[in-house]
Every structure is written in C-alpha cells, then in structure tokens.
Write a protein that holds these residues in place. Structure first.
Motif, mmCIF file in Angstrom:
data_model
loop_
_atom_site.group_PDB
_atom_site.id
_atom_site.type_symbol
_atom_site.label_atom_id
_atom_site.label_comp_id
_atom_site.label_asym_id
_atom_site.label_seq_id
_atom_site.Cartn_x
_atom_site.Cartn_y
_atom_site.Cartn_z
ATOM 1 N N ARG A 533 0.980 -1.269 0.099
ATOM 2 C CA ARG A 533 -0.129 -0.037 -0.188
ATOM 3 C C ARG A 533 0.740 1.303 -0.060
ATOM 4 N N LEU A 534 0.353 2.452 -0.489
ATOM 5 C CA LEU A 534 0.959 3.578 -0.680
ATOM 6 C C LEU A 534 0.285 4.324 0.365
ATOM 7 N N HIS A 535 1.154 5.190 1.169
ATOM 8 C CA HIS A 535 0.191 6.168 2.143
ATOM 9 C C HIS A 535 0.482 7.349 1.651
ATOM 10 N N GLU A 536 1.700 7.950 1.493
ATOM 11 C CA GLU A 536 1.951 9.443 0.809
ATOM 12 C C GLU A 536 2.934 9.446 -0.204
ATOM 13 N N THR A 537 2.960 10.523 -0.755
ATOM 14 C CA THR A 537 4.151 10.834 -1.734
ATOM 15 C C THR A 537 4.818 12.188 -1.120
ATOM 16 N N TYR A 538 5.739 12.373 -1.477
ATOM 17 C CA TYR A 538 6.568 13.520 -1.137
ATOM 18 C C TYR A 538 7.507 14.263 -2.310
ATOM 19 N N ASN A 539 7.706 15.508 -2.380
ATOM 20 C CA ASN A 539 8.606 16.026 -3.420
ATOM 21 C C ASN A 539 9.511 17.035 -2.718
ATOM 22 N N SER A 540 10.932 16.869 -3.237
ATOM 23 C CA SER A 540 11.782 17.710 -2.820
ATOM 24 C C SER A 540 12.426 18.366 -4.055
ATOM 25 N N LYS A 541 13.468 19.087 -3.823
ATOM 26 C CA LYS A 541 14.170 19.630 -4.889
ATOM 27 C C LYS A 541 14.880 18.589 -5.988
ATOM 28 N N GLN A 542 15.270 17.502 -5.476
ATOM 29 C CA GLN A 542 16.162 16.521 -6.263
ATOM 30 C C GLN A 542 15.464 15.370 -6.370
ATOM 31 N N SER A 543 14.408 15.049 -5.580
ATOM 32 C CA SER A 543 13.847 13.600 -5.656
ATOM 33 C C SER A 543 12.192 13.491 -5.342
ATOM 34 N N ILE A 544 11.678 12.590 -5.482
ATOM 35 C CA ILE A 544 10.235 12.290 -5.281
ATOM 36 C C ILE A 544 10.296 11.130 -4.338
#
Length: 785
Positions: A533-544
């Motif tokens: 299961r996937l709970h969240e996704t996040y985003n930063s300057k260089q990565s997801i």
C-alpha cells in the motif's frame, strides 16, 4: 622485557626456533600463499562476489583438494549437482549430449570453475566434464556451504527491468536520399542481423519502410558513437563504409576488451530498437566512417502498422453492429482497440440464457448455435479467411438485462472478439447517452489516448495525512541504480514505513515522468492485502518519495536462494496464489502489472506475500505497445511489439511457477537476444526437469501458450481455471484469501525496525543525476501533504 628474554633463551645455534625448522616455515609460507590464492580464485566467481568479504576466508578454508586422473569424469550431464569445483592445474573438456552423441563445447583450464549453482540448490548438471590431463581442483560441497551458513549471507543481484523511454525526446533527422546500392546494403544488413530477426518478423514491406526512414551520418576516426552504460540508447546503426571497434569494460572501467569489429554491411545497437536499456558496450570509429541511423520510435511505428491494419478490420465488423451506428469514426477506432480476442472449444457455452449480460461478442472464426429454451433457432458462421463475421450480445453494452438466448460452439473451436460494458463505459461513457445525442451537431471528444483507461489520481482525502517532518530514518532496505528504499519511523506513533526515493534527474533523463505519475496513481487506486500500500508521496528539490507499507520479511528472491525453497510445491503454490490474487485485483481495475519476478515479491512478518513496484504497471483497455519488463519474463507478443493486454501477466505467472520449481526461468540465457529466441520457440521446446510432477508441467504449459487468447486464465472461467487446476488440488483457497492458511515459511522479524532480512551490495548503491526544474510541473502532485 620478560618476553624478549624468553625469546632469546629459545634460540639455538642450529637455526631452530622453539623447535620450528626453516622447512616448517617455508611450508607454512607456501600454505598461506595457497590459501590467499584460493581466496583470490573465489573472489572472481560471480556467485561469491555477492558474498561479504569477511566470509571469503571461511569459504576458502572450507575448500578441499580433489585430484582427478586423466580421462576421469568429474561430473555427468543430467546428474543432480551438489559440488562446486575450481581447477588449480590441468585441463578438462566440456561436452553435451547432442542427439545421442557427445559434442565437445569448451575446454577448461587453470582458474576456470564450474557448478556454483549446486551450492544453492539441487539442479541437473547441464554438461559432462572430463579430465583431459591429470588435474587438481578445489572443491566445496553444498552440505558444507550451507552448514557454514554461507547461503544465508549471499547478497543477490536483482534482474533489471527495461523500459520504453517514455517522454524523452529523440533527435530524429529527415530521411536521406539513397541509391539502389545503398538500399541493397541496408537490406542485407537488416536481414543478416540475427538479433533483429529474432525480435520481429521483417517481411519485404517492413524492410523497405525501415530503409525509407534511415538517415546518413559521417563519423570521424576516433569518435565514440556509443558509450557503455549510456542511458541515451535510442539508435541502431548500419555501417556503410569504414570500421568500428566494439569494447566491453568491467565494472570499474579498468579492463577494456575488444570484442568485435564492424565493417561495411555490419550493424550494431539493435537492442535500442526494442526498449530503453543502458548501452552494453562502447563503439568507437577506427577510421573515418559513414553510417545509416534508425531511431526506436520510427522502428516501433513500422511494427505497429500491422496492428493498425487489424484495427481497421475490427472497425469494419463494428460498422455492421446497428446499435453502434451512432458512434463517430474515431470512437469506433477506440472500441476496436479495446476488443480482446477470446478462444472457445467445441460445445463450450459463450452465452447462457438467463445469465446477466455484460459482454458483447464478434465471432470471426467458427460456428455457433443460438437456442432459446433448448430449441435451436439459428446457426452463425464466421471465417477469418473470407473476412466474414457475426455478432451477438450487443445489448449488454446498453444494460445488464438477462441473456435472451444460449450461444454454444458447434465447430471444433471458435474465435471471437469481446468487449465488456465496463470497458466501453470507461472509454466513451454509457452507450445510451451516445445514442441519445445521435443527430446532434456537436461531437463528443474522444478520450483517453488509444488503448488506455482513464488514470485516476490522488490520495484518499479522508485518510489522515502523514507529514514527512514527523518521520525519522531507521536504515536502508534496498537500492537500485537511481534510487533507494529506506525504513522510516513515525516519531509519535512508532509505526514504520518503507520510503522509496527516486532521483528526479534520472526520471527526466530517461523520460519516465508519465511512468512515475502512473505508478503513484495505481498505488493509490489499489486496495489489496496482496499489494504493497501507498500512504503518501513527497516532493523535494532533487527527489520524489513514495511512503509505503513495509514488508520486513524480506525479498522472496533472496529468501528462495538462501533457504533453498526451489522445487517445493508447497512454497510455489502459496506464493503463486498470492500473485494470482494480486493480478485479479489489478485486472479488475484494468491495470496490467508487466514486471513479475521474485525480486518484486516481498514477505511480511507473517510470511504472507506482497506484490511491490508498480513502475511498469499501466491502466489499459484493449492493448498497449510499450516494450518493457524483465527479459526472462517477456511474453512473445511483447518481443514482437504486436501489442499486449493483461494476458502478459498470466504468461509471467507461468514463468514464475517454473522458476519456483526449478531455480531458473524456462527461457533463461546469458544474453537478452538468446532469451527472446527461446521465448519465440515456445514453451514446448523447453526441457522440463524429470522431478516436476505432470500436473506442474501441465499448468505451466497451459499458462505459457504463445497465443495470448489460448492461455489458461484467458479462457472462459478466467483465473478460476488456475484455481481449479489439478496442480492446486488440496489447496484451500478460502483459507488462503482469509489469511488463515499457515504460510510455509515465517521469516524472523524481531521488531518493526528490524532490517536483518535485507542487505544491499555496494554495487547497488544509488547514484543521483542533478535535476534542473524544467517548468512543466510534472512533479507537482507528488506533494500530497
């Protein structure tokens, strides 16, 4: 001081020290040297390269000297192997049984080795090896290897999946003018390239079309036209004049070997025509040269033209269906692409009177009987050769009313195209709405793109958010070329999660923006206990980042290797059943998985299976044409680029069962092109080990049929055909799906933060490609909280 004095008293004038002679010292020195040489030998064996360095001395100490006389047979083809050998001196010959006679295929000398797989699992020897001269070997047995626990400590390399290249823009130049001589050179080059001939059937029309789109380039002497490891692998080259040298380097680029020279009429780079994969070699112009260049996109478009012709044929069938007369031409194209081929046997009932109607059929081969209340009312005949077709069940596209008649096959077999109401509604909306708009001037736009179901997106807004700032890293679970999976803990709740991090620079360089977006959408749209299961996704300057459910029991691939589960029907049934349940869940949502392999199967702390990594999954209605997956598991239609549907997932399940039972994939070979050649020969050309039960052989062959429509779960009955197969006799499916069936193996998981079942080899540590924001906003939806 006391130690020095003791040493002085022990010294004697005859050169002895404490009773130790110079001869003893020399002998010890030689033994130590041999021991170091043994470790050096072992460090070159691929299997042992995955063993931590601190285990090499233990391995070397476990090896024993084993001499053989000239003419003595060391191992015999077909026998079960349980020993590994390294040749220290002398020579041996390798031969295989070829139609009843022994054929010599290789010679082994000092430093060569054989039998390493026998340390992990019992498998038949693939050749006979006989001593030519008196030879000395080092030997270690499977029993000793496992007694020392070395099988538990090997870090196994995952087989890499390949993709299609996604959005990355190819530089495609206009076709160059060609003389008759140049066209002949290119035609000859295409036909003699065995790898291309293995991948696709190139008839005269296709060869002409490929030559038409090629452009000419000059390459100065010394220029590197292909670099090993380069991700920008998009072109195939035919040498018109000059000379090219092909080099292969080791992992550290310290040893570059010349493996081939290509001159006029030769070609190279053909894997680029099939899919995106890093270049396997470096190609350098030895002198000023001229090449013809063919890009992947145009090549694939040419292969798909045959499918386009098929689609037009299907459209002609649809034109005869009265209730579809209100569809626009473009909409009929969409419906045609969504049709799925089905195969039926004599006396099989396609439609049963009184059953709910959900599927519409076009019969294009065979004969069926139509009866009401047991009385035959009509017979319908169709012939693919004559281009005649019949249709029935069309009202199922309007509503789910009971079937008015029974349709049964009366010919030896029959073929039909099928479309269910759900797929039709996903493509175009309810048919009754389309019929209602008949005669209106405004036309409805056609969406989504050809063959694809609409991709829903976004997390469940009712689910509590998990902020990245509330998480802290525990340790590393796994790594790949451009990403890593780490275990993270929630600071307040103590819950742990698997955090998958991917380099945005890598995503953009390989054009995989749409793929990662689809992966996110698919994971948010699945809700199965057999899928991570996937709970969240996040985003930063260089990565997801993907924050997912952890499965701390470890990777099934490594577990099989370390524990020696290969050949166990109990394990194979349990784990393949988990995959089947995951596939049922995905296929119900029009999702094709496309990357099944033991490396993508995880175990939780209770030993239950979880399918992970949706990087190649896709929402599809009908067919898609992307060539992707792991070569060992490629289905024939993926190799041929003729378009594929969810039948490829079932093919992979058959391959998986074979691997569970034997320790290797049925079409396994050292190089991708060799794999593809085996796949296209078919499952009946595969040699099944004698220890497999007839039921196991039968189910693998039934699932791995070359024609997608012939595969066991694609027949009437679907995945139930697998569940009721004799190989699963006695398997309690109800208990399994309720998670009350005891797992055949319970991994040791001490706590929610236990990393012991995972290990990462230094070669797999991720690299990141710097990302510069391109302003398209492709990554904006990854910041879910």
């Amino acid at each position: 001081m006391g130690c020095a004095q003791s040493g002085a008293k022990a010294a004697t004038s005859d050169g002895k020290s404490g009773g130790v002679t110079a001869v003893d010292k020399q002998q010890a020195k030689e033994e130590n040297k041999k021991y170091e040489e043994t470790m050096s030998f072992l460090s070159q064996v691929p299997l042992f390269m995955r063993l931590p360095k601190d285990q090499h001395p233990i391995l070397a100490a476990a090896c024993v000297n084993q001499p053989f006389k000239a003419g003595q047979t060391i191992i015999t083809q077909g026998e079960t192997g349980r020993e590994f050998f390294i040749i220290q001196s002398g020579e041996a010959e390798v031969s295989v049984n070829d139609g009843g006679s022994q054929k010599k295929v290789a010679t082994l000398k000092q430093g060569d080795y054989f039998g390493e797989n026998a340390l992990l699992r019992n498998e038949p020897r693939s050749a006979t090896i006989k001593a030519v001269s008196e030879i000395k070997t080092l030997k270690i047995t499977q029993e000793k290897f496992q007694q020392l626990g070395l099988n538990e400590k090997i870090q196994f390399a995952n087989r890499k999946a390949v993709g299609a290249g996604g959005k990355r823009q190819l530089v495609v130049k206009p076709p160059s003018d060609k003389t008759a001589t140049e066209r002949q050179l290119m035609e000859t080059a295409l036909k003699k390239n065995e790898n291309i001939q293995t991948m696709v059937e190139l008839d005269e029309v296709r060869v002409k079309q490929i030559i038409d789109i090629a452009w000419k380039e000059t390459v100065p002497s010394g220029k590197e036209i292909i670099a090993q490891g380069d991700l920008a692998a998009d072109y195939f080259y035919i040498c018109q004049s000059g000379k090219f040298e092909i080099f292969v380097s080791d992992k550290n680029d310290s040893d570059r070997k010349l493996v081939q020279t290509v001159v006029s009429g030769g070609s190279f780079g053909e894997l680029a025509l099939l899919y995106l994969v890093p270049r396997a070699a470096t190609v350098v112009a030895k002198e000023d040269s001229v090449v013809w260049v063919i890009d992947r996109k145009n090549f694939k478009d040419i292969l798909m033209k045959v499918s386009d012709e098929k689609i037009q044929e299907y459209v002609k069938y649809l034109n005869r269906v009265e209730i579809l007369s209100s569809l626009l031409a473009a909409e009929k194209q969409q419906v045609a692409k969504a049709l799925t081929e089905k195969k039926f046997s004599k006396n099989e009932v396609i439609i049963q009177q009184g059953d709910p109607g959900t599927t519409f059929y076009i019969l294009f081969e065979g004969e069926v009987s139509v009866s009401i209340d047991g009385d035959e009312k009509a017979r319908l005949q169709a012939s693919e050769e004559r281009g005649t077709a019949q249709y029935f069940g069309e009202r199922a596209l309007l509503n789910d009313e009971p079937r008015a008649a029974t349709v049964r096959v009366v010919s030896k077999d029959a073929k039909a195209l099928a479309l269910d109401k759900e797929a039709f509604d996903l493509l175009l909306g309810p048919l009754e709405d389309i019929m209602a708009r008949k005669g209106e001037a405004t036309a409805k736009a056609v969406a989504p793109p050809a063959g694809e179901a609409p991709a829903p997106s976004g997390r469940d807004p009712n689910r509590p958010k998990i902020l990245m700032t509330d998480l802290q890293k525990v340790g590393l679970l796994g790594a790949g070329g451009f990403g890593a999976v780490e275990l993270w803990e929630h600071k307040h709740s103590g819950e742990t999660y698997a955090m998958k991090c991917i380099s945005k620079g890598f995503i953009v360089k390989t054009g995989m923006q749409d793929s990662v977006i689809t992966e996110k959408n698919i994971l948010f749209m699945t809700n199965s206990d057999f899928i991570i299961r996937l709970h969240e996704t996040y985003n930063s300057k260089q990565s997801i980042y993907f924050l997912m459910e952890p499965a701390l029991g470890g990777e099934l691939y490594s577990m099989y290797q370390r524990k020696g589960f290969y050949g166990s029907e109990k394990h194979a049934k349990f784990y393949s059943a988990g995959v089947l349940c995951a596939f049922d869940h995905l296929h119900e949502r029009h999702i094709i998985y496309r990357d099944l392999k033991p490396e993508n199967l995880l175990l939780n702390e209770k030993g239950h299976l979880k399918v992970t990594d949706m990087g190649l999954a896709k929402f599809v209605i009908g067919k898609t044409y992307t060539t992707c997956g792991t070569p060992d598991y490629f289905a024939p239609e993926v190799i041929a680029s003729t378009g594929h549907n969810h039948a490829v997932d079932w093919w992979m399940l058959g391959v998986l069962i074979f691997e569970f039972m034997t320790g290797s994939a049925p079409f396994e070979a050292p190089y991708p092109m060799q794999i593809y050649a085996k796949v296209l020969k078919g499952i009946n050309a595969v040699k099944f080990p004698p220890q497999l039960s007839p039921q196991c052989v039968e189910i693998v062959k039934a699932i791995c049929q070359k024609e997608p429509a012939d595969r066991l779960p694609m027949l009437t009955g679907g995945s139930k055909n697998i569940k009721t197969h004799s190989w699963y006799k006695g398997f309690n499916w109800d208990k399994f799906t309720e998670f009350t069936l005891e797992a055949p193996f319970i991994p040791k998981v001490k706590s929610k933060k236990d990393l012991a079942n995972f290990s990462v080899h230094p070669d797999e540590m991720p690299r990141f490609i710097e990302y510069v924001d391109d302003g398209t906003g492709w990554d904006k939806d990854f910041a879910t909280c």
